[in-house]
Design a protein around this motif. Structure first.
Motif, short mmCIF file in Angstrom:
data_model
loop_
_atom_site.label_atom_id
_atom_site.label_comp_id
_atom_site.label_asym_id
_atom_site.label_seq_id
_atom_site.Cartn_x
_atom_site.Cartn_y
_atom_site.Cartn_z
N LEU A 40 -5.15 1.52 4.32
CA LEU A 40 -6.27 0.71 4.80
C LEU A 40 -5.81 -0.04 6.05
O LEU A 40 -4.77 -0.70 6.01
N ASP A 41 -6.55 0.08 7.15
CA ASP A 41 -6.23 -0.61 8.40
C ASP A 41 -7.48 -1.24 8.99
O ASP A 41 -8.54 -0.60 9.04
N GLU A 42 -7.33 -2.46 9.50
CA GLU A 42 -8.43 -3.07 10.23
C GLU A 42 -8.41 -2.49 11.64
O GLU A 42 -7.42 -2.59 12.35
N VAL A 43 -9.51 -1.85 12.03
CA VAL A 43 -9.55 -1.13 13.31
C VAL A 43 -10.40 -1.84 14.35
O VAL A 43 -10.37 -1.51 15.54
N TYR A 44 -11.18 -2.79 13.91
CA TYR A 44 -12.06 -3.59 14.75
C TYR A 44 -12.35 -4.82 13.90
O TYR A 44 -12.26 -4.73 12.68
N PRO A 45 -12.66 -5.96 14.50
CA PRO A 45 -12.88 -7.13 13.64
C PRO A 45 -13.83 -6.86 12.47
O PRO A 45 -14.96 -6.42 12.67
N ARG A 46 -13.28 -7.02 11.27
CA ARG A 46 -14.02 -6.89 10.00
C ARG A 46 -14.43 -5.46 9.66
O ARG A 46 -15.23 -5.24 8.77
N ILE A 47 -13.87 -4.47 10.36
CA ILE A 47 -14.10 -3.06 10.04
C ILE A 47 -12.76 -2.42 9.72
O ILE A 47 -11.82 -2.50 10.52
N TYR A 48 -12.69 -1.81 8.55
CA TYR A 48 -11.47 -1.17 8.08
C TYR A 48 -11.72 0.32 7.88
O TYR A 48 -12.80 0.71 7.45
N ILE A 49 -10.71 1.12 8.16
CA ILE A 49 -10.74 2.55 7.84
C ILE A 49 -9.59 2.82 6.88
O ILE A 49 -8.51 2.24 7.03
N GLY A 50 -9.84 3.70 5.91
CA GLY A 50 -8.78 4.04 4.98
C GLY A 50 -9.05 5.32 4.23
O GLY A 50 -9.96 6.08 4.55
N ASP A 51 -8.24 5.51 3.21
CA ASP A 51 -8.28 6.75 2.44
C ASP A 51 -8.81 6.53 1.03
O ASP A 51 -9.21 5.42 0.66
N MET A 52 -8.80 7.61 0.25
CA MET A 52 -9.35 7.56 -1.11
C MET A 52 -8.54 6.64 -2.02
O MET A 52 -9.08 6.08 -2.96
N TYR A 53 -7.25 6.47 -1.74
CA TYR A 53 -6.43 5.60 -2.59
C TYR A 53 -6.88 4.15 -2.45
O TYR A 53 -7.01 3.45 -3.45
N ALA A 54 -7.13 3.73 -1.23
CA ALA A 54 -7.63 2.37 -1.01
C ALA A 54 -9.03 2.22 -1.60
O ALA A 54 -9.36 1.17 -2.18
N ALA A 55 -9.85 3.26 -1.49
CA ALA A 55 -11.22 3.20 -2.00
C ALA A 55 -11.25 2.99 -3.51
O ALA A 55 -12.15 2.35 -4.04
N LYS A 56 -10.25 3.52 -4.19
CA LYS A 56 -10.21 3.41 -5.65
C LYS A 56 -9.40 2.22 -6.13
O LYS A 56 -9.28 1.99 -7.33
N ASP A 57 -8.86 1.44 -5.20
CA ASP A 57 -8.08 0.26 -5.54
C ASP A 57 -8.93 -0.99 -5.33
O ASP A 57 -8.87 -1.65 -4.29
N LYS A 58 -9.75 -1.29 -6.32
CA LYS A 58 -10.69 -2.40 -6.20
C LYS A 58 -9.98 -3.73 -5.96
O LYS A 58 -10.48 -4.58 -5.24
N ARG A 59 -8.80 -3.88 -6.51
CA ARG A 59 -8.05 -5.12 -6.33
C ARG A 59 -7.67 -5.33 -4.85
O ARG A 59 -7.82 -6.42 -4.30
N THR A 60 -7.20 -4.27 -4.21
CA THR A 60 -6.86 -4.35 -2.79
C THR A 60 -8.09 -4.64 -1.95
O THR A 60 -8.05 -5.47 -1.04
N LEU A 61 -9.20 -4.00 -2.27
CA LEU A 61 -10.45 -4.26 -1.54
C LEU A 61 -10.86 -5.71 -1.68
O LEU A 61 -11.26 -6.36 -0.70
N GLN A 62 -10.74 -6.24 -2.89
CA GLN A 62 -11.10 -7.64 -3.12
C GLN A 62 -10.14 -8.58 -2.40
O GLN A 62 -10.56 -9.60 -1.86
N CYS A 63 -8.85 -8.23 -2.36
CA CYS A 63 -7.87 -9.06 -1.65
C CYS A 63 -8.17 -9.12 -0.15
O CYS A 63 -7.88 -10.12 0.50
N HIS A 64 -8.74 -8.04 0.38
CA HIS A 64 -9.12 -8.02 1.79
C HIS A 64 -10.54 -8.56 2.01
O HIS A 64 -11.05 -8.54 3.13
#
Length: 188
Positions: A40-64
């Motif tokens: 998961l990387d922030e590519v523009y202010p408040r816009i992130y691009i990532g992969d399926m692993y980040a998509a399925k990691d709800k805790r990481t999404l919530q931390c961000h």
């Protein structure tokens, strides 16, 4: 969007000097940047691009503090998340059932996906995570389209902005679809 507004994108466009770069020039822009390839990387202010692993990691999404997820690989045979996957969070979900093949026409999804992202970012605390399987082709294509449509960037400018923070690689068909969007938005 009125056509004239898109011409405010850059001095080159205003001066009538802008021409959509060739696919090989765009590849060169992507390959010369030192972006990362994290989950998961922030590519523009408040816009992130990532992969399926980040998509399925709800805790990481919530931390961000991700408020919205745009899945560019939605569906049973892709990254099978959806509104029910995120039901125990406050995440708003939008899925695009796309396949990472040059023959797949992703362009009908450019405006709906861009509008979903714009809506997510209309809140001061909104953050959107756009993903596909690897976070390289489908997701980056939709983020580039958003930047062109709503941030009035040229395709070259959008690629420079995103690839400074993440390695991206839209497939040849998607790149051509983005080139067509660039030509349409930049008044020629």
């Amino acid at each position: 969007m009125p056509r004239g507004l898109s011409c405010l994108a850059s001095p080159e466009v205003r001066a009538g000097r802008y021409e959509t770069p060739s696919a090989s020039e765009l590849h060169r822009l992507m390959w010369t940047k030192k972006g990362s390839s994290n989950h998961l990387d922030e590519v523009y202010p408040r816009i992130y691009i990532g992969d399926m692993y980040a998509a399925k990691d709800k805790r990481t999404l919530q931390c961000h503090h991700i408020s919205h997820v745009l899945n560019a690989a939605h569906g049973k045979f892709n990254v099978n998340t959806g509104p029910s996957f995120y039901r125990d969070t406050s995440i708003t979900y939008h899925g695009v059932e796309a396949f990472d093949m040059p023959s797949f026409d992703l362009s009908p999804f450019f405006y709906p996906a861009a509008n979903f992202m714009k809506n997510a970012l209309s809140s001061p605390t909104g953050k959107v995570f756009v993903h596909c399987a690897m976070g390289l082709s489908r997701s980056s294509t939709l983020v580039l389209a958003y930047l062109m449509i709503h941030e009035h960037m040229t395709l070259a400018g959008a690629i420079k902005a995103v690839s400074a923070n993440r390695n991206i690689s839209p497939n040849e068909g998607f790149l051509e679809q983005l080139r067509n969007l660039d030509k349409k938005l930049n008044c020629y």
